[in-house]
Design a protein around this motif. Structure first.
Motif, PDB file in Angstrom:
ATOM      1  N   GLN A 237       0.771  -1.336  -0.028  1.00  0.00           N
ATOM      2  CA  GLN A 237       0.084  -0.119  -0.173  1.00  0.00           C
ATOM      3  C   GLN A 237       0.920   1.380   0.117  1.00  0.00           C
ATOM      4  OE1 GLN A 237      -2.457  -0.460   3.389  1.00  0.00           O
ATOM      5  NE2 GLN A 237      -3.728  -2.187   2.459  1.00  0.00           N
ATOM      6  N   THR A 238       1.996   1.186   0.821  1.00  0.00           N
ATOM      7  CA  THR A 238       2.708   2.569   0.825  1.00  0.00           C
ATOM      8  C   THR A 238       3.438   2.891  -0.707  1.00  0.00           C
ATOM      9  OG1 THR A 238       3.398   1.973   3.062  1.00  0.00           O
ATOM     10  CG2 THR A 238       4.974   3.331   1.982  1.00  0.00           C
ATOM     11  N   ALA A 239       3.820   1.626  -1.360  1.00  0.00           N
ATOM     12  CA  ALA A 239       4.351   1.811  -2.686  1.00  0.00           C
ATOM     13  C   ALA A 239       3.345   2.390  -3.778  1.00  0.00           C
ATOM     14  CB  ALA A 239       5.031   0.252  -3.036  1.00  0.00           C
ATOM     15  N   ILE A 240       2.078   1.863  -3.490  1.00  0.00           N
ATOM     16  CA  ILE A 240       1.028   2.320  -4.296  1.00  0.00           C
ATOM     17  C   ILE A 240       0.961   3.832  -4.370  1.00  0.00           C
ATOM     18  CG2 ILE A 240      -1.340   2.140  -4.848  1.00  0.00           C
ATOM     19  CD1 ILE A 240      -1.096  -0.975  -4.616  1.00  0.00           C
ATOM     20  N   TRP A 241       0.845   4.092  -2.826  1.00  0.00           N
ATOM     21  CA  TRP A 241       0.382   5.555  -2.496  1.00  0.00           C
ATOM     22  C   TRP A 241       1.774   6.327  -2.930  1.00  0.00           C
ATOM     23  CZ3 TRP A 241      -3.946   7.735  -1.542  1.00  0.00           C
ATOM     24  CH2 TRP A 241      -4.836   7.042  -0.874  1.00  0.00           C
TER      25      TRP A 241
END
Length: 285
Positions: free
Chosen positions: A241-245
């Motif tokens: 999720q952090t990478a997507i954000w």
């Protein structure tokens, strides 16, 4: 008349001697974007520490915190990239004798270049201090626990496994934690469940260490393995999720930088919003 039109058309496409990229403006916009990013990161870290709490039933939930962090990344990228792109477009060298569409392209290119330089420099400059801090923290933790043989991310699970059923009956035999840590790390790293032989062996060690029956030891092993796999999966999802954000914030930052650079260049030339009026003007015929 045809010769005059050809000469006029030929004169319109003459390129000026000024370079198409004003690197000074690009670097100025990138520097401003980096400074704003650092400022907003510091502010976001302070706000994050203010809303979270190490105690249960206090502060925001983990889900709310992750979503708020992702949205803050997007807002931060929009603000810093837009201001950096605007400065790159507003400070660039004025071009004379260039078609309107070419000016628009060069303005957006300046914004994109400012965003790209800021992103690359930001990754390089922020990665070095972060790596240094992480290395120092890990080095200090390693020195503090150098005398302990049971150090690692699996230590908590091993402690749960080997918690004695009757603490007063705990034997003084050799500590099996290092071997258990190696078994957990090896089997869980491969992404598969424990092999039958390893699970049986671990259950025997737990039974001998804790005084539990073999059935209760096997149940504890299954519970701890399931908890470890659940925690690892949660960590994987959080990293995803952090990478997507971050990816979404980079895309939005690039778009904001190019649009703001076109606005800055148009305001510098006095042509901003005039192109739209010209193109939407109804025909007299």
């Amino acid at each position: 008349m045809a010769d005059g039109l050809r000469q006029t058309a030929g004169a319109d496409v003459i390129e000026p001697s000024i370079a198409g990229v004003s690197w000074a403006a690009v670097l100025a916009g990138a520097a401003a974007s980096l400074a704003l990013t650092l400022l907003l990161l510091s502010f976001g870290a302070g706000m994050g520490f203010a809303v979270v709490s190490p105690w249960g039933n206090s502060g925001v939930s983990a889900t709310t915190f992750k979503i708020a962090t992702g949205l803050y990344f997007v807002v931060m990228a929009m603000i810093s990239s837009a201001i950096g792109g605007y400065l790159a477009g507003r400070l660039r060298t004025k071009w004379v004798g260039i078609q309107t569409t070419e000016v628009q392209f060069r303005d957006t290119a300046h914004g994109f270049l400012a965003w790209a330089v800021a992103s690359v420099l930001g990754a390089a400059l922020l990665a070095s201090p972060a790596s240094s801090l992480l290395g120092n923290a890990l080095g200090g933790a390693a020195q503090a626990t150098a005398s302990a043989a049971n150090s690692g991310p699996m230590e908590g699970y091993i402690d749960t496994l080997l918690r004695p059923n009757d603490p007063s009956a705990q034997t003084q035999q050799s500590d099996p934690r290092p071997e258990m840590v190696r078994l957990f790390t090896t089997d869980l790293r491969s992404g598969h469940d424990f092999s039958a032989a390893d699970k049986t062996y671990v259950a025997k060690v737990v039974a001998a260490r804790t005084g539990l029956s073999q059935a209760d030891a096997e149940k504890r092993v299954n519970d701890v393995v399931a908890q470890a796999k659940s925690d690892l999966d949660s960590a994987r999802k959080a990293a995803m999720q952090t990478a997507i954000w971050l990816t979404l914030s980079l895309f939005i930052g690039a778009f904001c930088a190019t649009l703001a650079a076109m606005e800055g260049g148009g305001l510098r030339d006095g042509t901003w919003k005039k192109k739209a009026a010209v193109t939407t003007r109804p025909s007299l015929t």
